[in-house]
Structure formats: structure tokens, C-alpha cells
Design a protein around this motif. Structure first.
Motif, PDB file in Angstrom:
ATOM      1  N   THR A 137     -13.938  31.288 -57.752  1.00 16.16           N
ATOM      2  CA  THR A 137     -13.373  31.866 -56.525  1.00 16.16           C
ATOM      3  C   THR A 137     -12.505  30.810 -55.856  1.00 16.16           C
ATOM      4  O   THR A 137     -12.572  29.618 -56.180  1.00 16.16           O
ATOM      5  N   ALA A 138     -11.721  31.256 -54.893  1.00 16.65           N
ATOM      6  CA  ALA A 138     -10.997  30.311 -54.040  1.00 16.65           C
ATOM      7  C   ALA A 138     -11.997  29.582 -53.152  1.00 16.65           C
ATOM      8  O   ALA A 138     -13.086  30.103 -52.850  1.00 16.65           O
ATOM      9  N   PRO A 139     -11.701  28.366 -52.707  1.00 13.65           N
ATOM     10  CA  PRO A 139     -12.642  27.586 -51.892  1.00 13.65           C
ATOM     11  C   PRO A 139     -13.088  28.297 -50.616  1.00 13.65           C
ATOM     12  O   PRO A 139     -14.198  28.032 -50.122  1.00 13.65           O
ATOM     13  N   ALA A 140     -12.265  29.187 -50.075  1.00  9.62           N
ATOM     14  CA  ALA A 140     -12.624  29.853 -48.826  1.00  9.62           C
ATOM     15  C   ALA A 140     -13.559  31.038 -49.019  1.00  9.62           C
ATOM     16  O   ALA A 140     -14.100  31.577 -48.039  1.00  9.62           O
TER      17      ALA A 140
ATOM     18  N   ALA B  28     -18.205  30.354 -52.779  1.00  7.99           N
ATOM     19  CA  ALA B  28     -17.943  28.929 -53.018  1.00  7.99           C
ATOM     20  C   ALA B  28     -18.912  28.040 -52.259  1.00  7.99           C
ATOM     21  O   ALA B  28     -19.072  26.853 -52.590  1.00  7.99           O
ATOM     22  N   ARG B  29     -19.595  28.575 -51.242  1.00  7.25           N
ATOM     23  CA  ARG B  29     -20.524  27.771 -50.431  1.00  7.25           C
ATOM     24  C   ARG B  29     -21.986  28.131 -50.707  1.00  7.25           C
ATOM     25  O   ARG B  29     -22.878  27.708 -49.972  1.00  7.25           O
TER      26      ARG B  29
ATOM     27  N   ARG C 168      -9.392  21.564 -57.128  1.00  7.42           N
ATOM     28  CA  ARG C 168     -10.103  22.314 -56.095  1.00  7.42           C
ATOM     29  C   ARG C 168      -9.325  23.529 -55.601  1.00  7.42           C
ATOM     30  O   ARG C 168      -9.534  24.021 -54.493  1.00  7.42           O
ATOM     31  N   ARG C 169      -8.450  24.072 -56.434  1.00  3.77           N
ATOM     32  CA  ARG C 169      -7.818  25.336 -56.075  1.00  3.77           C
ATOM     33  C   ARG C 169      -8.749  26.496 -56.386  1.00  3.77           C
ATOM     34  O   ARG C 169      -8.600  27.586 -55.855  1.00  3.77           O
TER      35      ARG C 169
ATOM     36  N   VAL D 151     -13.151  27.188 -57.325  1.00  5.63           N
ATOM     37  CA  VAL D 151     -14.501  26.631 -57.328  1.00  5.63           C
ATOM     38  C   VAL D 151     -15.343  27.420 -58.319  1.00  5.63           C
ATOM     39  O   VAL D 151     -15.299  28.659 -58.340  1.00  5.63           O
TER      40      VAL D 151
END
Length: 309
Positions: free
Chosen positions: A189-192, A196-197, A270-271, A273
Motif C-alpha cells: 500500500t501507499a505509506p498513508a 501501512a501502520r 518508501r513509495r 509499504v
């Protein structure tokens, strides 16, 4: 040896190959006629004189006539030997013409290579293999058609490709295959994106029930993912290339499942994750494929060798 052969009689019936001397024997007889010496003929053909003598005797038994008179002054054809030599010359000339024609066919085959490959292999593995092949065969013109695994099979079975590469779970009907590499699908996925978290791995059931950015039906990636999860939710977006799926994921459109081969740079920068998943294996084999019973030859065989190296 049969009783008929011991008596010096020509066997009747059987295949032509058993009644007509082989090309090596005929070439030896022609050399004896030209050089007037069995020893010199043997040296010219790169065999020993005893081997040459044995071959002449075997041919005489096979034909049932004496071909060469041997003496300290050299070797002389008998009348029958002179006649057989005339026939042998025509056979050897015909064989030489056959060889020239066969070489022309090989040259035509080797002048081109048509490759069909599914998208991940076409984009991330084939460029390196084709560069290596070019170093070996600089005169071979290569064409590459990239498509999903279904398209690769169709092109091979319609003789529009010489060798193919697929990523699917199974080998398409009508094709033989060999595993040339291994790959793993990963969730990115994208970092946002909330995934990703995450602190815990994603459960297989949650992945299956989440709308994803996916390749089209028929692609190897889609087949492996669908089989591993036992079904997928309706796609968030359906795209026809790995590059397009990756770009959509980088833009933040949603999660995607892609080959590890395709996202190394994006993960490092890091584009994207990587999202760990538990309870499911997304490993897959990458295969070279070709029509059943027609193993690759020429440039296709050389390319196959490079992929496995």
C-alpha cells in the motif's frame, strides 16, 4: 553375422538402411578411388587404416561384391567397385544438397525468435535474459509479446510464438513446461494507507474480503491470489499490467498484491509499504512453456538455458 552374410550373399528384403552402405562408407570408397590408397584415404577422413579396411570389407559383405583390390603398390577399384563408386558419388552429392538445405532451414529458424510472456516476467526478468541472448546470438531478431498467461498460451498454440513464460498456478492445456524461477506475491500500500501502520499481520480472510487493485482475469497473479484465498472481493480497480497496478497503489488508490520482483525499488524508496499477511502462502512458480511435444530448439532453447542459469 547371418549365414547369408557369411556366404557373401546380399540379404533380400528388410529396410533400405540395411541394404545400402552408410554415407561414411561411401565417402571412404570415393576417397580410395581419388587417392589410390586406402591408407591415404583413411588419413584424409581422420580414421585409422585398420578401421578403413574393416569398413571396406563390411561394405563388400553388405553388397555381395568385391570393391577394392589391395596390393603393396596401393589400392585399385575392381570393375564392380568403379561402378559402385559412380553410384556413391551421386548419393554423396545428394546428401550434400540435403545438408545445405537443412542448414538453410536452421538459419531461417535461427534468424528470429518470437517470445510471449506474462507481464511480470516480461517487465522484470526478460530484459536481462534477452540482453544475454543477444551477446550469444547477435544476428537473431527477437520480438516480445507481453500479455496475461491465457494470451501466452493462445499465441503458442496458434504458432505465433516459439517459447512462452507464465506465472499462473497451473500449466495451460496443450503446453509442456519447466520451472525457471520462483516468486512471491506480497501485499503493498501507499505509506498513508491505514494498513501501512498495522502492528499485526493482515489475516487472509480480511485480505480476501477487501476490494483490491487487481490485474485482469486470466493473469497469473490473479489466478494465484484467487486460489490461495478461495475467492476475492469485487476489485477496487482492475488493470491490465503490473506497472499500472503498481502506479495506482503508489498514488494511494488502495492496496494491491504484486510480485516481489516488481516492487523492490518502490519499497526501498518508501513509495510503497509491504503489509505482512498470515494464514496464506502466496508463493508461485514461474515457468517456461511450449506446445506439448515440441521442446524449444535454436534461439528458443538458448534463451531457456539462460533463464535457468
Amino acid at each position: 553375422m547371418s549365414r547369408t552374410e557369411e556366404q557373401g550373399e546380399v540379404p533380400v528384403g528388410g529396410s533400405l538402411a540395411h541394404r545400402v552402405p552408410d554415407l561414411g562408407a561411401l565417402e571412404l570408397l570415393l576417397a580410395v578411388a581419388r587417392l589410390g590408397s586406402l591408407g591415404r584415404a583413411a588419413r584424409e577422413l581422420g580414421i585409422t587404416q585398420p578401421a578403413a579396411s574393416s569398413r571396406i570389407r563390411s561394405m563388400e559383405r553388405q553388397l555381395g561384391v568385391a570393391l577394392v583390390d589391395r596390393s603393396p603398390r596401393g589400392s585399385r577399384l575392381t570393375d564392380a567397385g568403379a561402378l559402385v563408386t559412380d553410384w556413391a558419388r551421386r548419393i554423396v552429392e545428394a546428401a550434400e544438397a540435403f545438408d545445405v538445405g537443412a542448414q538453410a532451414l536452421r538459419d531461417r529458424r535461427d534468424s528470429r525468435l518470437r517470445v510471449a510472456a506474462s507481464m511480470t516476467i516480461a517487465e522484470y526478468l526478460l530484459p536481462g535474459w534477452l540482453l544475454a541472448l543477444r551477446a550469444q546470438r547477435p544476428d537473431t531478431a527477437v520480438s516480445l509479446h507481453a500479455g496475461n498467461s491465457t494470451v501466452v498460451a493462445e499465441r503458442l498454440l496458434s504458432d505465433e510464438a516459439d517459447v512462452g513464460f507464465v506465472e499462473g498456478l497451473t500449466v495451460p492445456t496443450g503446453l509442456d513446461s519447466v520451472v525457471i524461477a520462483h516468486d512471491r506475491l506480497i501485499v503493498v500500500t501507499a505509506p498513508a494507507h491505514p494498513w501501512a501502520r498495522r502492528r499485526r499481520p493482515l489475516a487472509a480472510g480480511e485480505l480476501a474480503s477487501t476490494p483490491l487493485i487487481l490485474r485482469e482475469k486470466g493473469s497469473g497473479t490473479r489466478q494465484v491470489l484467487d486460489a490461495a484465498l478461495g475467492g476475492l472481493a469485487r476489485p477496487l480497480i482492475e488493470l491490465s499490467s503490473t506497472t499500472a497496478v503498481k502506479a495506482a497503489a503508489v498514488s494511494g488508490a488502495g492496496p494491491a498484491v504484486l510480485s516481489e520482483l516488481a516492487v523492490g525499488e518502490e519499497l526501498a524508496m518508501r513509495r510503497l509499504v509491504r503489509v505482512p499477511v498470515e494464514g496464506v502462502s502466496l508463493a508461485r512458480d514461474l515457468r517456461a512453456v511450449w506446445p506439448t511435444g515440441h521442446r524449444p530448439t535454436g534461439p528458443a532453447r538458448d534463451l531457456l538455458s539462460l533463464t535457468r542459469g
